[in-house]
Design a protein around this motif. Structure first.
Motif, PDB file in Angstrom:
ATOM      1  N   ALA A 214       0.669  -1.167   0.020  1.00 36.64           N
ATOM      2  CA  ALA A 214       0.031   0.155   0.167  1.00 36.64           C
ATOM      3  C   ALA A 214       1.120   1.231  -0.055  1.00 36.64           C
ATOM      4  N   ASP A 215       2.069   1.149   0.747  1.00 34.55           N
ATOM      5  CA  ASP A 215       2.820   2.208   0.912  1.00 34.55           C
ATOM      6  C   ASP A 215       3.937   2.472  -0.460  1.00 34.55           C
ATOM      7  N   GLY A 216       4.064   1.250  -1.154  1.00 34.60           N
ATOM      8  CA  GLY A 216       5.020   1.304  -2.293  1.00 34.60           C
ATOM      9  C   GLY A 216       6.356   0.858  -1.567  1.00 34.60           C
ATOM     10  N   LEU A 217       6.464   0.099  -0.695  1.00 37.48           N
ATOM     11  CA  LEU A 217       7.708  -0.114   0.083  1.00 37.48           C
ATOM     12  C   LEU A 217       8.101  -1.710  -0.318  1.00 37.48           C
ATOM     13  N   LEU A 218       9.587  -2.029  -0.465  1.00 37.71           N
ATOM     14  CA  LEU A 218      10.096  -3.231  -0.389  1.00 37.71           C
ATOM     15  C   LEU A 218      10.937  -3.316   0.994  1.00 37.71           C
ATOM     16  N   ASP A 219      11.051  -4.332   1.351  1.00 39.61           N
ATOM     17  CA  ASP A 219      12.202  -4.726   2.471  1.00 39.61           C
ATOM     18  C   ASP A 219      13.294  -5.326   1.542  1.00 39.61           C
ATOM     19  N   PHE A 220      14.536  -5.641   2.439  1.00 40.54           N
ATOM     20  CA  PHE A 220      15.843  -6.149   1.635  1.00 40.54           C
ATOM     21  C   PHE A 220      15.504  -7.649   1.525  1.00 40.54           C
ATOM     22  N   ASP A 221      14.584  -8.283   2.017  1.00 45.31           N
ATOM     23  CA  ASP A 221      14.419  -9.518   1.830  1.00 45.31           C
ATOM     24  C   ASP A 221      13.399  -9.596   0.429  1.00 45.31           C
ATOM     25  N   ASP A 222      12.591  -8.572   0.255  1.00 45.05           N
ATOM     26  CA  ASP A 222      11.701  -8.604  -0.868  1.00 45.05           C
ATOM     27  C   ASP A 222      12.702  -8.494  -2.234  1.00 45.05           C
ATOM     28  N   LEU A 223      13.951  -7.986  -1.967  1.00 48.74           N
ATOM     29  CA  LEU A 223      14.760  -7.642  -3.233  1.00 48.74           C
ATOM     30  C   LEU A 223      15.222  -8.915  -3.711  1.00 48.74           C
ATOM     31  N   VAL A 224      15.592  -9.667  -2.852  1.00 50.47           N
ATOM     32  CA  VAL A 224      15.998 -11.133  -3.000  1.00 50.47           C
ATOM     33  C   VAL A 224      15.013 -12.099  -3.576  1.00 50.47           C
ATOM     34  N   GLN A 225      13.840 -12.121  -2.997  1.00 52.78           N
ATOM     35  CA  GLN A 225      12.524 -12.704  -3.352  1.00 52.78           C
ATOM     36  C   GLN A 225      12.356 -12.330  -4.886  1.00 52.78           C
ATOM     37  N   HIS A 226      11.929 -11.006  -4.955  1.00 56.34           N
ATOM     38  CA  HIS A 226      11.538 -10.757  -6.346  1.00 56.34           C
ATOM     39  C   HIS A 226      12.315 -10.922  -7.273  1.00 56.34           C
ATOM     40  N   SER A 227      13.757 -10.676  -7.216  1.00 57.21           N
ATOM     41  CA  SER A 227      14.693 -10.725  -8.143  1.00 57.21           C
ATOM     42  C   SER A 227      15.152 -12.232  -8.437  1.00 57.21           C
ATOM     43  N   LEU A 228      14.946 -13.230  -7.541  1.00 60.31           N
ATOM     44  CA  LEU A 228      14.943 -14.460  -7.927  1.00 60.31           C
ATOM     45  C   LEU A 228      14.083 -15.225  -8.731  1.00 60.31           C
ATOM     46  N   LYS A 229      12.720 -14.690  -8.310  1.00 63.29           N
ATOM     47  CA  LYS A 229      11.468 -15.134  -9.098  1.00 63.29           C
ATOM     48  C   LYS A 229      11.491 -14.524 -10.290  1.00 63.29           C
ATOM     49  N   LEU A 230      12.020 -13.523 -10.594  1.00 63.73           N
ATOM     50  CA  LEU A 230      12.073 -12.787 -12.115  1.00 63.73           C
ATOM     51  C   LEU A 230      13.161 -13.588 -12.870  1.00 63.73           C
ATOM     52  N   LEU A 231      14.054 -14.134 -12.376  1.00 67.34           N
ATOM     53  CA  LEU A 231      15.170 -14.892 -13.233  1.00 67.34           C
ATOM     54  C   LEU A 231      14.494 -16.324 -13.441  1.00 67.34           C
ATOM     55  N   LYS A 232      13.893 -16.733 -12.374  1.00 67.41           N
ATOM     56  CA  LYS A 232      13.292 -18.192 -12.479  1.00 67.41           C
ATOM     57  C   LYS A 232      12.090 -18.189 -13.665  1.00 67.41           C
ATOM     58  N   GLU A 233      11.271 -17.003 -13.365  1.00 65.06           N
ATOM     59  CA  GLU A 233      10.093 -17.031 -14.369  1.00 65.06           C
ATOM     60  C   GLU A 233      10.199 -16.625 -15.786  1.00 65.06           C
ATOM     61  N   ASP A 234      11.424 -15.784 -16.092  1.00 62.89           N
ATOM     62  CA  ASP A 234      11.289 -15.262 -17.317  1.00 62.89           C
ATOM     63  C   ASP A 234      12.924 -15.813 -17.738  1.00 62.89           C
ATOM     64  N   SER A 235      12.901 -16.773 -18.562  1.00 61.45           N
ATOM     65  CA  SER A 235      14.238 -17.525 -19.099  1.00 61.45           C
ATOM     66  C   SER A 235      14.750 -16.451 -20.014  1.00 61.45           C
ATOM     67  N   ASP A 236      14.112 -15.792 -20.906  1.00 62.10           N
ATOM     68  CA  ASP A 236      14.969 -14.908 -21.877  1.00 62.10           C
ATOM     69  C   ASP A 236      15.661 -13.838 -21.055  1.00 62.10           C
ATOM     70  N   PHE A 237      14.825 -13.244 -19.887  1.00 65.80           N
ATOM     71  CA  PHE A 237      15.453 -12.343 -19.266  1.00 65.80           C
ATOM     72  C   PHE A 237      16.788 -12.637 -18.516  1.00 65.80           C
ATOM     73  N   CYS A 238      16.442 -13.881 -17.958  1.00 67.98           N
ATOM     74  CA  CYS A 238      17.693 -14.471 -17.119  1.00 67.98           C
ATOM     75  C   CYS A 238      18.784 -14.413 -18.019  1.00 67.98           C
ATOM     76  N   GLN A 239      18.536 -15.146 -19.130  1.00 71.87           N
ATOM     77  CA  GLN A 239      19.836 -15.268 -20.219  1.00 71.87           C
ATOM     78  C   GLN A 239      20.594 -13.875 -20.561  1.00 71.87           C
ATOM     79  N   ARG A 240      19.545 -12.872 -20.604  1.00 72.66           N
ATOM     80  CA  ARG A 240      20.070 -11.434 -21.023  1.00 72.66           C
ATOM     81  C   ARG A 240      20.932 -11.135 -19.667  1.00 72.66           C
ATOM     82  N   MET A 241      20.434 -11.292 -18.599  1.00 75.20           N
ATOM     83  CA  MET A 241      21.289 -10.918 -17.393  1.00 75.20           C
ATOM     84  C   MET A 241      22.627 -11.583 -17.445  1.00 75.20           C
ATOM     85  N   ALA A 242      22.270 -12.845 -17.562  1.00 80.79           N
ATOM     86  CA  ALA A 242      23.663 -13.786 -17.427  1.00 80.79           C
ATOM     87  C   ALA A 242      24.755 -13.598 -18.589  1.00 80.79           C
TER      88      ALA A 242
END
Length: 736
Positions: A214-242
């Motif tokens: 609601a407040d547009g906030l993330l904690d430090f654990d969110d950073l890890v959780q969201h970035s890892l899910k992003l890499l796992k769920e989008d193989s093209d994005f993951c390959q580009r980052m790698a």
């Protein structure tokens, strides 16, 4: 930068690709080796825009890596900052999210909350939940209501220990990629009477997540959780980052967690050029973070991973190395039949005598130990003798390392009573970053108050110039502030008497009045966030102080967006909470500088914060049974004796419940495993403390504290005390 690698270091520097594990003993020079290897690979193997990614645990370590890699690249005629990037896990995760925030339904303008803000929010939410669910919360409370301290421990559970438990478990869920929605779905389908803890956590976790969103906030654990899910769920994005990274280096791999490991594997891509360096014998954060030393141990045992050990260390004298190695040997034998292993059987070797950085060679046996009758006696001894060593003025450093922070306060007070100075590792009081700007803002908010104007002259214009300050103070005391700064006829030298104008300090005083007038005019014309930057420029703030004020201006801007009608006085009222918000930023700034022990002061540190550092003399204190447990029947501070047996360790019980649901794996006694992990980690903590010492080392313990509290020396202290006694006798016999 001159670097002459040892034979075992040369083997590592031959690396060109694949997965490599580097188990390294304390003081083996792992940072230098990794930095040299990175520079070598950049020079010889990397083309185009690819880089070496180095992931490390602390910001100070990241700064150290950047400097060393830059120096080695400069030696090769390469640009100092090209071809590599050094990140902490959280800065890496933040970079990944910013590449594609919309994929995780994250607002591009999201704001990070630091650890203090996160805990405050969790504590508030937990408190509200506890107020509405008092009977449920007390289900596991195991004290008789007639017990005279019943209310004290009931409050402790509700107000402190329960929020701590919730905070730990929310981190655990996030780093295991269990969202609040997923946990709620799990608990909606189970027997809530059997899995009470998880049901409670699901309700609070859901509310916490909703508040952040609601407040547009993330904690430090969110950073890890969201970035890892992003890499796992989008193989093209993951390959580009790698594709950005040719090689991945992980420092302090013994402190890695499952999410970090998985993220780095994904970024290593198909080539899997992945180098991990660590020392599982220095894994000392697992009981209060999500790190797990088994991760690095498992990596070292993989068939497709090459292993090159760094076992030589020039940090400590041979006698100190022998003591550290004896602890490893004793631990291996002591726990061989107990199902867990605190220390791996890996021994430190001294470097050859002709090494450019040889081991220190003291003129006698410089290790001692002593058991005291009371904590007060031990504290006085540690203070007195650490000061005695520091007073030698021989350029040598001295530290007192303790298992708990409150013990340092006692020793610090003793040192102060002797008129001596000490420094504390990891201390970062943020107040000195705000002093100047707060004094000016206070005056601009209340410009008619004499005390605010006098404070302005004392702290901004005449700090440590007492004569000049007294001159200005006398003028201020004798005049109305408004008529002094804004006289009816305008500010002029002629407004002052001839006696005042003839004073040697008058011209400077008059110039400062003109500056103040300019600040007041600016305060009436420009918004408060811009005013901060204006003042910072006028008083010539620079470095970290300027960075903090710039960050504070952003916080002002955020508040003004939420409350457009707010004035400077309302923003100033928010300063306590704003300073709290900026704590993590200030800690990061201080970490970037690292910590340098001063030879003319005693360093005080917890053993945890001493990791990665070294001193010529180390006093390692309070090695007692309540701090360093030996058997599962010992007293464990982390357990809540006032709770029923099945959740005396709530974190262990909740994790076991989750594992039973998700993996159908029932843990009969989760608290036993938790106790074994604590025992193992505390032995490793002693190992870390010993290996901080270069020449002189003194171990101490005490038997009791106060009149009612009985304790004894830790088992590890007793065996080390005996070893030291025998080694000292042997040295004397050889040198008679």
């Amino acid at each position: 930068m001159k670097f002459k690698p040892r034979p075992e270091q040369k083997k590592i520097l031959n690396y060109s690709g694949g997965m490599l594990a580097i188990p390294a003993v304390p003081g083996a020079g792992k940072t230098t080796v990794l930095a040299y290897l990175a520079a070598k690979l950049i020079d010889e193997k990397i083309n185009g825009n690819q880089k070496v990614l180095i992931v490390t645990y602390m910001n100070s370590a990241a700064a150290n890596f950047r400097k060393k890699i830059g120096d080695f690249l400069a030696d090769r005629g390469r640009p100092r900052s090209r071809g590599y990037t050094v990140k902490t896990l959280h800065s890496l995760a933040l970079g990944i999210i910013k590449e594609k925030p919309e994929a995780r339904l994250i607002n591009k303008e999201f704001e990070l909350v630091d650890g203090g803000q996160r805990y405050s929010l969790i504590r508030r939410i937990s408190g509200i939940w506890a107020g509405k669910n008092r009977d449920r919360l007390m289900d596991f409370f195991d004290l008789d209501q007639n017990y005279y301290r019943f209310n004290e421990y009931a409050d402790k559970w509700r107000q402190n220990d329960f929020p701590d438990f919730v905070s730990t478990m929310i981190s655990y869920f996030k780093l295991n990629l269990i969202s609040s929605r997923k946990l709620k779905q799990i608990t909606d389908q189970i027997d809530n009477k059997k899995f009470k803890l998880l049901s409670w956590l699901a309700e609070i976790y859901e509310e916490y997540s909703d508040r952040l969103a609601a407040d547009g906030l993330l904690d430090f654990d969110d950073l890890v959780q969201h970035s890892l899910k992003l890499l796992k769920e989008d193989s093209d994005f993951c390959q580009r980052m790698a594709e950005d990274y040719k090689y991945i280096f992980e420092d302090e791999a013994q402190d890695s967690n499952r999410a970090q490991e998985e993220m780095l594997y994904l970024l290593a891509g198909s080539e899997k050029n992945f180098v991990r360096v660590g020392d599982s014998n220095q894994a000392i954060t697992g009981t209060f973070t999500m790190s797990d030393p088994e991760i690095f141990r498992s990596f070292c045992s993989k068939d497709d991973v090459s292993v090159q050990k760094l076992t030589m260390s020039g940090r400590s004298s041979r006698d100190i190395i022998d003591l550290a190695n004896y602890l490893v040997r004793w631990s291996t034998e002591e726990f061989s039949d107990k199902g867990f292993s605190p220390l791996e059987e890996r021994y430190i070797r001294p470097v050859p005598e002709d090494d450019p950085m040889p081991n220190p060679v003291p003129d006698s046996y410089k290790i001692g130990s002593r058991l005291f009758k009371t904590w007060e006696m031990e504290a006085k001894f540690l203070a007195r003798n650490s000061v005695r060593m520091a007073e030698k003025n021989d350029g040598k450093t001295v530290a007192v390392l303790m298992p708990a922070g409150y013990q340092l306060e006692k020793i610090g007070a003793e040192i102060n009573s002797m008129g001596f100075e000490y420094q504390i590792t990891g201390s970062s009081s943020g107040d000195n970053y705000f002093n100047e700007i707060e004094v000016i803002l206070n005056f601009l908010t209340y410009p008619h108050q004499k005390d605010k104007l006098k404070m302005l002259f004392r702290e901004i214009f005449y700090k440590e110039e007492e004569e000049k300050y007294l001159f200005s103070k006398n003028i201020i005391d004798s005049n109305d502030v408004r008529s002094l700064i804004y006289p009816d006829a305008g500010l002029s030298c002629n407004n002052f008497s001839g006696e005042i104008r003839r004073n040697k300090f008058f011209n400077e005083f008059y110039k400062n009045l003109n500056r103040i007038q300019g600040w007041l005019e600016a305060a009436s014309e420009i918004p408060p966030d811009e005013l901060l930057l204006f003042i910072a420029e006028r008083i010539k703030l620079e470095g970290k102080k300027l960075a903090v004020v710039q960050n504070l201006a952003l916080q002002f801007s955020r508040l003004l967006n939420q409350h457009p009608a707010w004035r400077l006085d309302q923003l100033l009222g928010e300063m306590p909470s704003l300073k709290d918000r900026l704590k993590h930023f200030i800690v990061t700034l201080n970490d970037l500088d690292g910590f340098e022990p001063a030879a003319d002061k005693v360093t005080l540190s917890t053993i945890h914060k001493a990791k990665g550092m070294e001193w010529d003399t180390v006093f390692l204190g309070a090695l007692t049974s309540d701090q360093f447990q030996h058997t599962e029947e010992d007293y464990f501070r982390s357990e809540k004796f006032y709770l029923s047996e099945e959740i005396k360790n709530p974190e262990a019980a909740a994790k076991a419940q989750l594992e039973e649901i998700l993996k159908d794996k029932f843990a009969k006694n989760p608290e036993v495993k938790a106790r074994q992990e604590i025992i193992a980690e505390r032995i490793r903590l002693i190992y870390v403390g010993i290996s901080r010492a270069k020449e002189n080392l003194y171990l101490s313990a005490h038997q009791k504290q106060g009149k009612k509290w009985e304790k004894e020396a830790a088992a590890a202290f007793n065996i080390l005390d005996q070893f030291i006694d025998n080694a000292e006798k042997n040295w004397r016999n050889k040198n008679v």
